[in-house]
Enzyme design. Structure first.
Site, PDB file in Angstrom:
ATOM      1  N   SER A 197       0.829  -1.205   0.000  1.00  0.00           N
ATOM      2  CA  SER A 197       0.000   0.000   0.000  1.00  0.00           C
ATOM      3  C   SER A 197       0.867   1.260   0.000  1.00  0.00           C
ATOM      4  O   SER A 197       1.993   1.267   0.496  1.00  0.00           O
ATOM      5  CB  SER A 197      -0.919   0.012   1.211  1.00  0.00           C
ATOM      6  OG  SER A 197      -1.750  -1.123   1.198  1.00  0.00           O
TER       7      SER A 197
HETATM    8  N1  SAH Z   1      -1.096  -4.667   4.010  1.00  0.00           N
HETATM    9  C1  SAH Z   1      -0.272  -4.721   2.816  1.00  0.00           C
HETATM   10  C2  SAH Z   1      -1.097  -4.583   1.562  1.00  0.00           C
HETATM   11  C3  SAH Z   1      -1.289  -5.883   0.921  1.00  0.00           C
HETATM   12  S1  SAH Z   1      -2.323  -5.866  -0.512  1.00  0.00           S
HETATM   13  C4  SAH Z   1       0.791  -3.671   2.901  1.00  0.00           C
HETATM   14  O1  SAH Z   1       1.247  -3.401   3.975  1.00  0.00           O
HETATM   15  O2  SAH Z   1       1.228  -3.147   1.917  1.00  0.00           O
HETATM   16  C5  SAH Z   1      -3.765  -6.647   0.117  1.00  0.00           C
HETATM   17  C6  SAH Z   1      -3.625  -8.077   0.535  1.00  0.00           C
HETATM   18  O3  SAH Z   1      -4.931  -8.526   0.909  1.00  0.00           O
HETATM   19  C7  SAH Z   1      -3.160  -9.038  -0.565  1.00  0.00           C
HETATM   20  O4  SAH Z   1      -1.999  -9.674  -0.143  1.00  0.00           O
HETATM   21  C8  SAH Z   1      -4.312 -10.037  -0.691  1.00  0.00           C
HETATM   22  O5  SAH Z   1      -3.893 -11.363  -0.927  1.00  0.00           O
HETATM   23  C9  SAH Z   1      -4.982  -9.905   0.652  1.00  0.00           C
HETATM   24  N2  SAH Z   1      -6.374 -10.338   0.715  1.00  0.00           N
HETATM   25  C10 SAH Z   1      -7.374 -10.126  -0.181  1.00  0.00           C
HETATM   26  N3  SAH Z   1      -8.520 -10.695   0.244  1.00  0.00           N
HETATM   27  C11 SAH Z   1      -8.234 -11.276   1.453  1.00  0.00           C
HETATM   28  C12 SAH Z   1      -8.991 -12.045   2.391  1.00  0.00           C
HETATM   29  N4  SAH Z   1     -10.283 -12.341   2.194  1.00  0.00           N
HETATM   30  N5  SAH Z   1      -8.366 -12.482   3.499  1.00  0.00           N
HETATM   31  C13 SAH Z   1      -7.053 -12.214   3.735  1.00  0.00           C
HETATM   32  N6  SAH Z   1      -6.285 -11.511   2.893  1.00  0.00           N
HETATM   33  C14 SAH Z   1      -6.870 -11.044   1.758  1.00  0.00           C
END
Ligand code: SAH
Length: 220
Positions: A70
């Protein structure tokens, strides 16, 4: 080799990180708890070596598996909004990804739980986080649509993936007085939505337009 990871040199140094924090201030992030956490967490550790020099730009970057780390401003903004009720006990993050936001959360909350549905990504996050020694952070391989009942209720919940509607189980696992922030699809766009729980009532407010990867069901 990721030899330059630990202290950081040049584009990954503390000075570069401090400049990122200065830009966050200029964009309106004012909570010192958030700013000092953003200054403490080495974001370059969470991206591939080839992208490390871009780690302190205010952009989302690819982390593999079609997912992204993010944007720093959005991470700071979401955490700032969560902290507005001054409850910094227990937080659940849905979507660990590379583990960056989880590390930032671990600097401001007493206890952090973060769940990820892509196993290989969760393992990568564990690797990224190991050197940071965050004893108050726990990761779990789970579908965040179920929340994390074993650790509920949470003072705060934050999702890093955009759902079509607010997952009912996340709502249930929010403590009274707690706050949840998550991106939701609104037509072709997405907006951050804040959910505040008081007793059995939930108040929802729409905040900024954002762009997140989709919230997906089940484990992968
Ligand atoms: N928090 C991260 C951003 C990751 S992007 C950061 O610090 O940059 C969002 C993440 O959400 C992805 O890895 C995706 O696999 C996960 N995701 C999407 N749907 C999800 C769900 N139902 N349960 C758990 N993770 C999920």
């Amino acid at each position: 080799m990721r030899s330059a990871r630990a202290p950081g040199i040049g584009m990954t140094s503390q000075r570069t990180r401090d400049r990122m924090v200065q830009r966050l201030r200029e964009r309106g992030i004012a909570d010192e708890r958030v700013l000092s956490a953003m200054a403490a967490v080495p974001r370059h550790v969470f991206v591939e070596e080839a992208l490390a020099s871009r780690a302190y730009e205010d952009n989302a970057l690819p982390i593999g598996f079609g997912q992204t780390i993010s944007q720093p401003y959005v991470v700071a903004k979401m955490i700032e909004i969560l902290l507005q009720n001054n409850k910094s006990g227990k937080v659940l993050e849905v979507g660990t990804g590379c583990g960056y936001q989880a590390a930032v959360l671990a600097h401001v909350f007493e206890e952090v739980y973060s769940v990820e549905r892509i196993k290989a990504l969760l393992e990568r996050a564990r690797g990224n986080l190991i050197g940071l020694r965050l004893a108050n952070l726990r990761l779990a391989y789970a579908d965040g649509g179920d929340g994390l009942p074993a650790a509920a209720p949470f003072d705060a919940i934050v999702a890093a993936a955009a759902a079509r509607e607010i997952p009912a189980k996340l709502r249930e696992q929010l403590a009274v007085g707690g706050r949840m922030i998550l991106p939701l699809h609104a037509g072709d766009a997405q907006r951050l939505v804040l959910v505040e729980r008081s007793g059995r009532a939930f108040r929802e407010s729409e905040l900024d337009a954002v762009h997140f990867v989709p919230f997906e069901a089940g484990k992968a």
